[in-house]
Design a protein around this motif. Structure first.
Motif, PDB file in Angstrom:
ATOM      1  N   ASN A  91       1.560 -16.488   6.176  1.00  0.00           N
ATOM      2  CA  ASN A  91       0.891 -16.488   4.870  1.00  0.00           C
ATOM      3  C   ASN A  91       0.457 -15.079   4.468  1.00  0.00           C
ATOM      4  N   CYS A  92       0.059 -14.288   5.453  1.00  0.00           N
ATOM      5  CA  CYS A  92      -0.287 -12.891   5.180  1.00  0.00           C
ATOM      6  C   CYS A  92       0.942 -12.146   4.657  1.00  0.00           C
ATOM      7  N   ALA A  93       2.071 -12.344   5.312  1.00  0.00           N
ATOM      8  CA  ALA A  93       3.303 -11.673   4.886  1.00  0.00           C
ATOM      9  C   ALA A  93       3.715 -12.108   3.489  1.00  0.00           C
ATOM     10  N   ASN A  94       3.617 -13.419   3.219  1.00  0.00           N
ATOM     11  CA  ASN A  94       4.000 -13.927   1.894  1.00  0.00           C
ATOM     12  C   ASN A  94       3.084 -13.387   0.803  1.00  0.00           C
ATOM     13  N   CYS A  95       1.781 -13.363   1.076  1.00  0.00           N
ATOM     14  CA  CYS A  95       0.834 -12.862   0.084  1.00  0.00           C
ATOM     15  C   CYS A  95       1.077 -11.385  -0.193  1.00  0.00           C
ATOM     16  N   THR A  96       1.355 -10.638   0.860  1.00  0.00           N
ATOM     17  CA  THR A  96       1.638  -9.210   0.700  1.00  0.00           C
ATOM     18  C   THR A  96       2.862  -8.996  -0.184  1.00  0.00           C
ATOM     19  N   THR A  97       3.940  -9.735   0.109  1.00  0.00           N
ATOM     20  CA  THR A  97       5.168  -9.606  -0.678  1.00  0.00           C
ATOM     21  C   THR A  97       4.920  -9.967  -2.136  1.00  0.00           C
ATOM     22  N   ASN A  98       4.189 -11.069  -2.360  1.00  0.00           N
ATOM     23  CA  ASN A  98       3.900 -11.497  -3.737  1.00  0.00           C
ATOM     24  C   ASN A  98       3.080 -10.444  -4.482  1.00  0.00           C
ATOM     25  N   SER A  99       2.078  -9.897  -3.809  1.00  0.00           N
ATOM     26  CA  SER A  99       1.208  -8.916  -4.459  1.00  0.00           C
ATOM     27  C   SER A  99       1.966  -7.628  -4.790  1.00  0.00           C
ATOM     28  N   ILE A 100       2.835  -7.213  -3.897  1.00  0.00           N
ATOM     29  CA  ILE A 100       3.638  -6.013  -4.158  1.00  0.00           C
ATOM     30  C   ILE A 100       4.595  -6.262  -5.316  1.00  0.00           C
ATOM     31  N   ASN A 101       5.179  -7.444  -5.380  1.00  0.00           N
ATOM     32  CA  ASN A 101       6.048  -7.778  -6.517  1.00  0.00           C
ATOM     33  C   ASN A 101       5.269  -7.754  -7.830  1.00  0.00           C
ATOM     34  N   ILE A 102       4.037  -8.273  -7.797  1.00  0.00           N
ATOM     35  CA  ILE A 102       3.190  -8.248  -8.998  1.00  0.00           C
ATOM     36  C   ILE A 102       2.909  -6.802  -9.400  1.00  0.00           C
ATOM     37  N   ALA A 103       2.584  -5.960  -8.430  1.00  0.00           N
ATOM     38  CA  ALA A 103       2.306  -4.553  -8.729  1.00  0.00           C
ATOM     39  C   ALA A 103       3.518  -3.897  -9.388  1.00  0.00           C
ATOM     40  N   ARG A 104       4.691  -4.171  -8.857  1.00  0.00           N
ATOM     41  CA  ARG A 104       5.900  -3.551  -9.397  1.00  0.00           C
ATOM     42  C   ARG A 104       6.246  -4.092 -10.785  1.00  0.00           C
ATOM     43  N   ASN A 105       5.978  -5.368 -11.013  1.00  0.00           N
ATOM     44  CA  ASN A 105       6.345  -5.978 -12.297  1.00  0.00           C
ATOM     45  C   ASN A 105       5.291  -5.761 -13.383  1.00  0.00           C
ATOM     46  N   GLU A 106       4.003  -5.849 -13.004  1.00  0.00           N
ATOM     47  CA  GLU A 106       2.932  -5.791 -13.991  1.00  0.00           C
ATOM     48  C   GLU A 106       2.355  -4.380 -14.169  1.00  0.00           C
ATOM     49  N   CYS A 107       2.542  -3.521 -13.193  1.00  0.00           N
ATOM     50  CA  CYS A 107       1.994  -2.166 -13.272  1.00  0.00           C
ATOM     51  C   CYS A 107       3.101  -1.141 -13.015  1.00  0.00           C
ATOM     52  N   PRO A 108       4.224  -1.248 -13.703  1.00  0.00           N
ATOM     53  CA  PRO A 108       5.380  -0.406 -13.368  1.00  0.00           C
ATOM     54  C   PRO A 108       5.176   1.068 -13.668  1.00  0.00           C
ATOM     55  N   ASN A 109       4.271   1.394 -14.571  1.00  0.00           N
ATOM     56  CA  ASN A 109       4.063   2.780 -14.985  1.00  0.00           C
ATOM     57  C   ASN A 109       2.703   3.309 -14.560  1.00  0.00           C
ATOM     58  N   SER A 110       2.145   2.706 -13.524  1.00  0.00           N
ATOM     59  CA  SER A 110       0.778   3.016 -13.111  1.00  0.00           C
ATOM     60  C   SER A 110       0.740   3.873 -11.858  1.00  0.00           C
ATOM     61  N   LYS A 111      -0.140   4.863 -11.879  1.00  0.00           N
ATOM     62  CA  LYS A 111      -0.403   5.616 -10.657  1.00  0.00           C
ATOM     63  C   LYS A 111      -1.365   4.869  -9.736  1.00  0.00           C
ATOM     64  N   THR A 112      -2.160   3.968 -10.307  1.00  0.00           N
ATOM     65  CA  THR A 112      -3.107   3.193  -9.508  1.00  0.00           C
ATOM     66  C   THR A 112      -3.028   1.730  -9.900  1.00  0.00           C
ATOM     67  N   ALA A 113      -3.266   0.861  -8.926  1.00  0.00           N
ATOM     68  CA  ALA A 113      -3.276  -0.578  -9.194  1.00  0.00           C
ATOM     69  C   ALA A 113      -4.111  -1.295  -8.154  1.00  0.00           C
ATOM     70  N   THR A 114      -4.745  -2.371  -8.569  1.00  0.00           N
ATOM     71  CA  THR A 114      -5.489  -3.268  -7.687  1.00  0.00           C
ATOM     72  C   THR A 114      -5.006  -4.676  -7.970  1.00  0.00           C
ATOM     73  N   ILE A 115      -4.567  -5.379  -6.932  1.00  0.00           N
ATOM     74  CA  ILE A 115      -4.035  -6.732  -7.072  1.00  0.00           C
ATOM     75  C   ILE A 115      -4.936  -7.688  -6.301  1.00  0.00           C
ATOM     76  N   PHE A 116      -5.499  -8.672  -6.997  1.00  0.00           N
ATOM     77  CA  PHE A 116      -6.356  -9.674  -6.370  1.00  0.00           C
ATOM     78  C   PHE A 116      -5.573 -10.964  -6.160  1.00  0.00           C
ATOM     79  N   ALA A 117      -5.562 -11.454  -4.928  1.00  0.00           N
ATOM     80  CA  ALA A 117      -5.015 -12.774  -4.614  1.00  0.00           C
ATOM     81  C   ALA A 117      -5.988 -13.450  -3.658  1.00  0.00           C
ATOM     82  N   ARG A 118      -5.876 -14.750  -3.526  1.00  0.00           N
ATOM     83  CA  ARG A 118      -6.837 -15.472  -2.687  1.00  0.00           C
ATOM     84  C   ARG A 118      -6.665 -15.133  -1.208  1.00  0.00           C
ATOM     85  N   TRP A 119      -5.441 -14.840  -0.788  1.00  0.00           N
ATOM     86  CA  TRP A 119      -5.197 -14.587   0.631  1.00  0.00           C
ATOM     87  C   TRP A 119      -5.120 -13.111   0.992  1.00  0.00           C
ATOM     88  N   CYS A 120      -4.989 -12.230   0.016  1.00  0.00           N
ATOM     89  CA  CYS A 120      -4.867 -10.811   0.355  1.00  0.00           C
ATOM     90  C   CYS A 120      -5.301  -9.929  -0.811  1.00  0.00           C
TER      91      CYS A 120
END
Length: 352
Positions: free
Chosen positions: A90-119
């Motif tokens: 579940n840690c691995a899955n949450c990490t992958t999901n959060s990184i995908n969100i960062a890449r998709n939702e913050c593609p032009n950002s130097k900084t990002a914070t991603i909140f998920a329930r597990w990571c």
């Protein structure tokens, strides 16, 4: 640096949906990005370094017991932390999901914070790790149903106790439960980023409690900042893979991590026979190191601090990494607070 799109969101979930689910799931709660309008504002080297950083976080987090921080070329810094009770998968899955969100939702950002329930994922173009983090990026969720006044008071007491004691836990993670009579039980949990100082952890959780007055009358709520998080609900949402209070380990587990016995060399009490502050500090550092590295050393790790205190932890060879890093550190701190030596025997591990 660009303009932050800071999120302060209160999401209202129906109480009925929580009852139906009665389970913990990896809900993605939102993200905070520093947007630059278009990718021409990001250098090719920064994009490359950021991609390398995210790949490294994804590959390394489970091998480092759910917490990993790194940097690339002193250009981009990042950390990923999984909630201490979630499984490795579940840690691995949450990490992958959060990184995908960062890449998709913050593609032009130097900084990002991603909140998920597990990571929790964060990266920046400056070194923020180990520091008391920006409180501007925060998020809260709650269900609709209000609790009775007497229940609210017990819940506040529970969360206050958890907040006060989390920083003294080896992984700065703590859970608790309180019986509220005919209304059942209320469960709480708190954690801090594992690279924060214990003082900053306590300050972060105190700040969360102060800001939670609009949620404390709800039957369930969650609050997230970039330094610490808290959860509260009327069902046991956390896993027994990691329970900081051994009395809360479920008797239904086929192979529970029962604490068999603890042996301490006591000095009476810390007033009449005080331990030197230096030794206390070295013990905390030792326990932190044992906690951090045992799972990356195949369940066995030994170390020392300043030739002053020596320790080892060994887990039973068949237990999962999340179960390997378990209750013995809590027992050592709780049962042997004034001891220069301690031995903790548990079904899953041995600490000395």
């Amino acid at each position: 640096m660009g303009q932050y799109k800071l999120l302060l969101i209160i999401l209202i979930f129906s109480f009925q949906s929580c009852i139906n689910a009665q389970a913990d799931n990896n809900t993605s709660l939102g993200q905070s990005c520093s947007e630059f309008g278009n990718s021409s504002f990001l250098s090719a080297s920064y994009k490359s370094h950021l991609s390398t950083l995210l790949d490294s976080l994804e590959k390394s987090v489970t091998a480092h017991n759910g917490f990993y921080k790194t940097s690339v070329s002193n250009d981009v810094y990042g950390l990923i932390q999984c909630r201490a009770d979630v499984s490795t998968s579940n840690c691995a899955n949450c990490t992958t999901n959060s990184i995908n969100i960062a890449r998709n939702e913050c593609p032009n950002s130097k900084t990002a914070t991603i909140f998920a329930r597990w990571c929790f994922l964060r990266y920046e173009d400056k070194d923020f790790t180990g520091k008391e983090l920006d409180e501007g990026s925060s998020m809260g969720t709650s269900n609709e149903e209000l609790d009775e006044t007497a229940v609210i008071a017990k819940g506040e007491t529970l969360m206050g106790e958890i907040a006060r004691n989390t920083s003294s836990e080896p992984m700065m993670y703590k859970v608790g439960v309180v019986d509220v009579g005919s209304a059942g039980k209320r469960y709480g949990m708190a954690e801090c980023n594992r690279d924060m100082t214990r003082m900053d952890c306590g300050k972060c959780l105190d700040g969360l409690l102060t800001g939670l007055w609009t949620l404390l009358n709800k039957r369930g709520w969650e609050m997230y900042t970039s330094g610490c998080r808290m959860w509260y609900d009327d069902y046991q949402f956390y896993s027994n893979n990691f329970v900081s209070n051994p009395s809360l380990v479920s008797s239904a587990q086929a192979d529970p991590n029962n604490i068999i016995v603890s042996s301490c060399a006591e000095f009476g009490n810390s007033t009449s026979h005080p331990l030197p502050d230096t030794y206390k500090s070295h013990v905390l550092t030792l326990l932190d190191n044992l906690s951090k590295f045992v799972t990356t050393h195949n369940g066995f790790y030994k170390t020392s601090v300043s030739n002053n205190v020596y320790g080892l932890i060994k887990c039973r060879a068949d237990v999962y990494p999340s179960n390997c890093n378990s209750n013995s550190f809590y027992i050592a701190l709780k049962e042997c607070p004034n001891s220069k030596t301690a031995t903790i025997f548990a079904r899953w591990c041995f600490l000395k």
